[in-house]
Motif scaffolding. Structure first.
Motif, PDB file in Angstrom:
ATOM      1  N   THR A   1      -1.506  -4.120 -11.308  1.00  0.00           N
ATOM      2  CA  THR A   1      -2.458  -3.105 -10.874  1.00  0.00           C
ATOM      3  C   THR A   1      -1.847  -2.369  -9.689  1.00  0.00           C
ATOM      4  OG1 THR A   1      -3.548  -4.560  -9.281  1.00  0.00           O
ATOM      5  CG2 THR A   1      -4.389  -4.581 -11.552  1.00  0.00           C
ATOM      6  N   GLY A   2      -2.495  -1.293  -9.290  1.00  0.00           N
ATOM      7  CA  GLY A   2      -2.012  -0.535  -8.146  1.00  0.00           C
ATOM      8  C   GLY A   2      -1.999  -1.351  -6.873  1.00  0.00           C
ATOM      9  N   ASN A   3      -3.044  -2.115  -6.643  1.00  0.00           N
ATOM     10  CA  ASN A   3      -3.097  -2.938  -5.417  1.00  0.00           C
ATOM     11  C   ASN A   3      -2.007  -3.996  -5.421  1.00  0.00           C
ATOM     12  OD1 ASN A   3      -5.195  -1.634  -4.102  1.00  0.00           O
ATOM     13  ND2 ASN A   3      -6.785  -2.918  -5.019  1.00  0.00           N
ATOM     14  N   GLN A   4      -1.750  -4.591  -6.562  1.00  0.00           N
ATOM     15  CA  GLN A   4      -0.681  -5.590  -6.632  1.00  0.00           C
ATOM     16  C   GLN A   4       0.673  -4.955  -6.327  1.00  0.00           C
ATOM     17  OE1 GLN A   4      -1.526  -6.917 -10.639  1.00  0.00           O
ATOM     18  NE2 GLN A   4      -2.363  -8.869  -9.925  1.00  0.00           N
ATOM     19  N   TYR A   5       0.888  -3.758  -6.833  1.00  0.00           N
ATOM     20  CA  TYR A   5       2.136  -3.058  -6.531  1.00  0.00           C
ATOM     21  C   TYR A   5       2.253  -2.786  -5.038  1.00  0.00           C
ATOM     22  CZ  TYR A   5       5.153   0.880  -5.580  1.00  0.00           C
ATOM     23  OH  TYR A   5       6.094   1.701  -5.011  1.00  0.00           O
ATOM     24  N   LEU A   6       1.192  -2.230  -4.430  1.00  0.00           N
ATOM     25  CA  LEU A   6       1.239  -1.885  -3.002  1.00  0.00           C
ATOM     26  C   LEU A   6       1.431  -3.128  -2.135  1.00  0.00           C
ATOM     27  CD1 LEU A   6      -1.592   0.809  -2.836  1.00  0.00           C
ATOM     28  CD2 LEU A   6       0.870   1.190  -2.629  1.00  0.00           C
TER      29      LEU A   6
ATOM     30  N   THR B   1       4.248   1.952   2.396  1.00  0.00           N
ATOM     31  CA  THR B   1       2.881   2.260   1.971  1.00  0.00           C
ATOM     32  C   THR B   1       2.061   2.894   3.078  1.00  0.00           C
ATOM     33  OG1 THR B   1       1.903   0.119   2.604  1.00  0.00           O
ATOM     34  CG2 THR B   1       2.987   0.250   0.446  1.00  0.00           C
ATOM     35  N   ALA B   2       2.590   2.895   4.313  1.00  0.00           N
ATOM     36  CA  ALA B   2       1.828   3.398   5.451  1.00  0.00           C
ATOM     37  C   ALA B   2       2.533   4.522   6.198  1.00  0.00           C
ATOM     38  CB  ALA B   2       1.528   2.248   6.431  1.00  0.00           C
ATOM     39  N   HIS B   3       3.852   4.658   6.072  1.00  0.00           N
ATOM     40  CA  HIS B   3       4.590   5.691   6.787  1.00  0.00           C
ATOM     41  C   HIS B   3       4.189   7.075   6.270  1.00  0.00           C
ATOM     42  CE1 HIS B   3       7.956   8.085   8.309  1.00  0.00           C
ATOM     43  NE2 HIS B   3       8.182   7.109   9.165  1.00  0.00           N
ATOM     44  N   SER B   4       4.052   8.051   7.160  1.00  0.00           N
ATOM     45  CA  SER B   4       3.574   9.384   6.779  1.00  0.00           C
ATOM     46  C   SER B   4       4.469  10.059   5.751  1.00  0.00           C
ATOM     47  CB  SER B   4       3.461  10.269   8.026  1.00  0.00           C
ATOM     48  OG  SER B   4       4.727  10.416   8.658  1.00  0.00           O
ATOM     49  N   ALA B   5       5.763   9.742   5.758  1.00  0.00           N
ATOM     50  CA  ALA B   5       6.693  10.400   4.839  1.00  0.00           C
ATOM     51  C   ALA B   5       6.709   9.773   3.450  1.00  0.00           C
ATOM     52  CB  ALA B   5       8.103  10.376   5.422  1.00  0.00           C
ATOM     53  N   THR B   6       6.205   8.568   3.324  1.00  0.00           N
ATOM     54  CA  THR B   6       6.325   7.854   2.049  1.00  0.00           C
ATOM     55  C   THR B   6       4.994   7.383   1.462  1.00  0.00           C
ATOM     56  OG1 THR B   6       6.748   5.798   3.282  1.00  0.00           O
ATOM     57  CG2 THR B   6       8.670   7.049   2.525  1.00  0.00           C
TER      58      THR B   6
END
Length: 492
Positions: free
Chosen positions: A5-10, A31-36
Motif C-alpha cells: 500500500t502507499g503507507n507501507q511504501y512511505l 518523504t518529508a523534504h520539500s524537494a522530494t
C-alpha cells in the motif's frame, strides 16, 4: 509480503532513505523534504491504486510461489490476455500521473520480467536473476536503474578515462562479493527507490581491457558508500502555481559508488565483457517498450486535452489552424495506440512458453516519440500562445487588493478567473517552465542517442526481406525481351 500500500511504501522508504544530496543539503527523509515529498506521495498513491476495487483485477495477480497478491508488472505472460492485462496496468499508472513520471517502478518491473524470461542468457548466474526477480516481485519493491557512464571523455573507453574509477568498475573481489567504485548516470527517481539495477549501456563494445567495467548487479539504494547527487529540483512551488512540478518531479541523479560491496548473490555479470556487449539479446525492450509507449500515450492524451480545454476557454478552438494543430497531436496518440496493439497481436511465444510482445512496432514508437513530443510541446505553445504568460505571479493575488482586477481581466467568456488561471498554470508548467523543459529533454534522450537508436533498430536490425522482395518481384516481372521484339523494335 503481498503488493504494498502507499503507507507501507512511505514507511519503508522513510526508514531506509538513500543518501541523497541536493546541492550541499543531504536529504535524510525523502518523504518529508520539500524537494522530494511531492513525488514520494504520488508514488504512494500509485501503490494504493493497486488495491482500488476499480483496478485490482488489472493490477494484481496471484503469485505462483507464495499465493499472495502481487503486481501485474511482474506477470510473466503465457497468453495474449496477459499482455493486455500488463498494458492496462501500465496505462492505469500512466494516466494517474498524466504520463509525467517516466520511471515509475513498472518500467524496471518490465525490464526484470524480460531478464527473468531470458535468464539463461546470464549463464552460471541465471538462477540469481530468477531469484532476484522473485524477491522484487514478492516484496513489491520500487527500483531505479543507472546504465550510462558519466560524460567525462566520451572519446575514450572506460579503461582510458582520467581516473581508473571515473566509470563504475571492480576494485576488488572479496569473500562477500565485489567491491565497486566509480559513477553511473542518470538514475531517474533514485531518491524514491528501494533498490538500484546497474548495468552498462553503450554504443562502444567493451574489450578485454574494459572487463572490470562490464558488470550487472542490483543492490539496495541505502547501501554503504552509495550516494545520489541530484539535479536542481523543480518541485518547490505550491500546487496551484506549479500544479505539475510540485507533484511529478521524479528527480534525476548521478550515482556515486565509493567502495560499495555488492553481495555475490546480487552479481549477475562479473567482468564478462562478451555478455555485456550482447545484453540486447535479452530483448528487454519488448516489455519496457510497452510501458514507455503506454506512458507516452497518456502524456500525449494529456497535452491534447490540455490544449483543447485551454483553447475552448477563449474560443480559439474554432479557428482552422488551431484545429489542425490539435488534430496533429491526436494523430500521434493513435499511432502509439496502433503500435501497442500490433506488438500484442504479433507477439511471439518462447521455447519456455512465455509470450513476448513484438518489439518492432514498439521500436517505431520509441524512435518517433523522441521527435513527436518536442513537436507536441511546441504545438501547446502555439495554440495557447500568449496565454502561457498571462497568469498572475502566484495564487496570493486572489486574496489581495487586486483580486477585483483578476476577476475582471483574467476571466473567460464563460469561466471565472480562478478556473481559467488554474488551467493555464497547468499549461505553462508543461509548455514554458524548467519542469517542462526537462520533460522535453527526457523524451528526446531517455532511451539513448536518437540517431544511433534509429540506425540500429530501424536500419541494421530491421527486417528488410519483404520491402526488398516487393522491389525484386517487380523487377523480375519484365526484361528487355518483354519490351523489344526480335527485330529490336518496341513491342506494343
Amino acid at each position: 509480503m503481498s503488493a504494498r500500500t502507499g503507507n507501507q511504501y512511505l514507511e519503508q522508504i522513510c526508514k531506509n532513505s538513500p543518501e541523497v544530496w541536493i546541492g550541499a543539503d543531504r536529504v535524510t527523509d525523502v518523504t518529508a523534504h520539500s524537494a522530494t515529498q511531492g513525488a514520494a506521495h504520488e508514488i504512494a498513491r500509485l501503490y494504493d491504486l493497486q488495491h482500488d476495487a476499480r483496478y485490482r483485477g488489472d493490477m494484481l495477480f496471484t503469485s505462483p510461489t507464495t499465493g499472495q497478491q502481487v503486481g501485474t508488472q511482474f506477470l510473466v505472460p503465457t497468453k495474449q490476455e496477459d499482455l493486455l492485462r500488463r498494458r492496462r496496468a501500465h496505462k492505469i499508472w500512466a494516466d494517474a500521473t498524466c504520463g509525467l513520471m517516466g520511471r515509475t517502478t513498472d518500467f524496471i518491473g518490465a525490464m526484470l520480467t524480460a531478464w527473468y524470461v531470458n535468464a539463461d542468457f546470464f549463464g552460471d548466474t541465471a538462477d540469481r536473476v530468477r531469484d532476484y526477480f522473485e524477491y522484487v516481485r514478492e516484496n513489491d519493491l520500487f527500483l531505479t536503474h543507472a546504465i550510462i557512464d558519466p560524460p567525462v571523455d566520451r572519446s575514450r573507453p572506460p579503461s582510458q578515462q582520467p581516473d581508473r574509477f571515473t566509470y563504475l568498475g571492480v576494485e576488488a573481489e572479496a569473500e562477500e562479493g565485489l567491491i565497486v567504485s566509480g559513477a553511473k548516470m542518470l538514475a531517474t527517481a533514485a531518491p524514491y527507490a528501494d533498490e538500484i539495477l546497474v548495468w552498462p549501456f553503450s554504443r562502444r563494445n567493451h574489450e578485454a581491457a574494459d572487463a572490470p567495467y562490464a558488470l550487472a548487479f542490483a543492490i539496495p539504494t541505502n547501501s554503504e558508500g552509495l550516494r545520489f547527487i541530484s539535479r536542481e529540483p523543480y518541485s518547490s512551488g505550491n500546487r496551484f502555481d506549479h500544479p505539475l512540478a510540485s507533484r511529478f518531479d521524479e528527480m534525476d541523479a548521478v550515482v556515486v559508488f565509493d567502495r560499495v560491496l555488492v553481495p555475490w548473490n546480487r552479481v549477475f555479470l562479473n567482468q564478462d565483457y562478451d555478455r555485456v556487449n550482447r545484453i540486447w539479446e535479452i530483448n528487454s525492450n519488448a516489455f519496457t517498450g510497452v510501458q514507455s509507449s503506454a506512458r507516452l500515450m497518456s502524456k500525449l492524451q494529456f497535452v491534447a486535452g490540455l490544449a483543447k480545454r485551454a483553447t475552448e476557454l477563449v474560443r480559439t478552438d474554432q479557428f482552422p489552424q488551431v484545429r489542425d494543430m490539435l488534430g496533429e497531436i491526436t494523430t500521434y496518440i493513435e499511432l502509439t495506440r496502433a503500435a501497442l496493439i500490433a506488438s500484442e497481436t504479433t507477439a511471439e511465444t518462447t521455447a519456455s512458453g512465455a509470450v513476448v510482445p513484438n518489439v518492432t512496432p514498439l521500436y517505431a514508437v520509441r524512435n518517433s516519440g523522441n521527435r513527436w513530443y518536442p513537436r507536441v510541446r511546441e504545438l501547446l505553445q502555439l495554440t495557447v500562445a500568449g496565454g502561457l504568460l498571462y497568469q498572475p505571479a502566484d495564487v496570493s493575488a486572489f486574496r489581495s487588493e487586486i483580486a477585483g482586477d483578476l476577476d475582471k481581466f483574467y476571466r473567460g467568456p464563460e469561466v471565472a478567473a480562478e478556473d481559467r488561471v488554474k488551467l493555464y498554470k497547468v499549461a505553462a508548467d508543461l509548455a514554458v517552465s524548467g519542469f517542462g523543459g526537462r520533460h522535453e529533454l527526457y523524451e528526446r534522450f531517455y532511451a539513448g542517442d536518437p540517431l544511433f537508436l534509429r540506425i540500429n533498430t530501424q536500419f541494421q536490425m530491421y527486417d528488410w526481406a519483404h520491402p526488398l522482395d516487393l522491389v525484386d518481384s517487380l523487377l523480375d516481372s519484365y526484361g528487355v525481351d518483354d519490351v523489344l521484339g526480335a527485330s529490336g523494335e518496341e513491342v506494343t
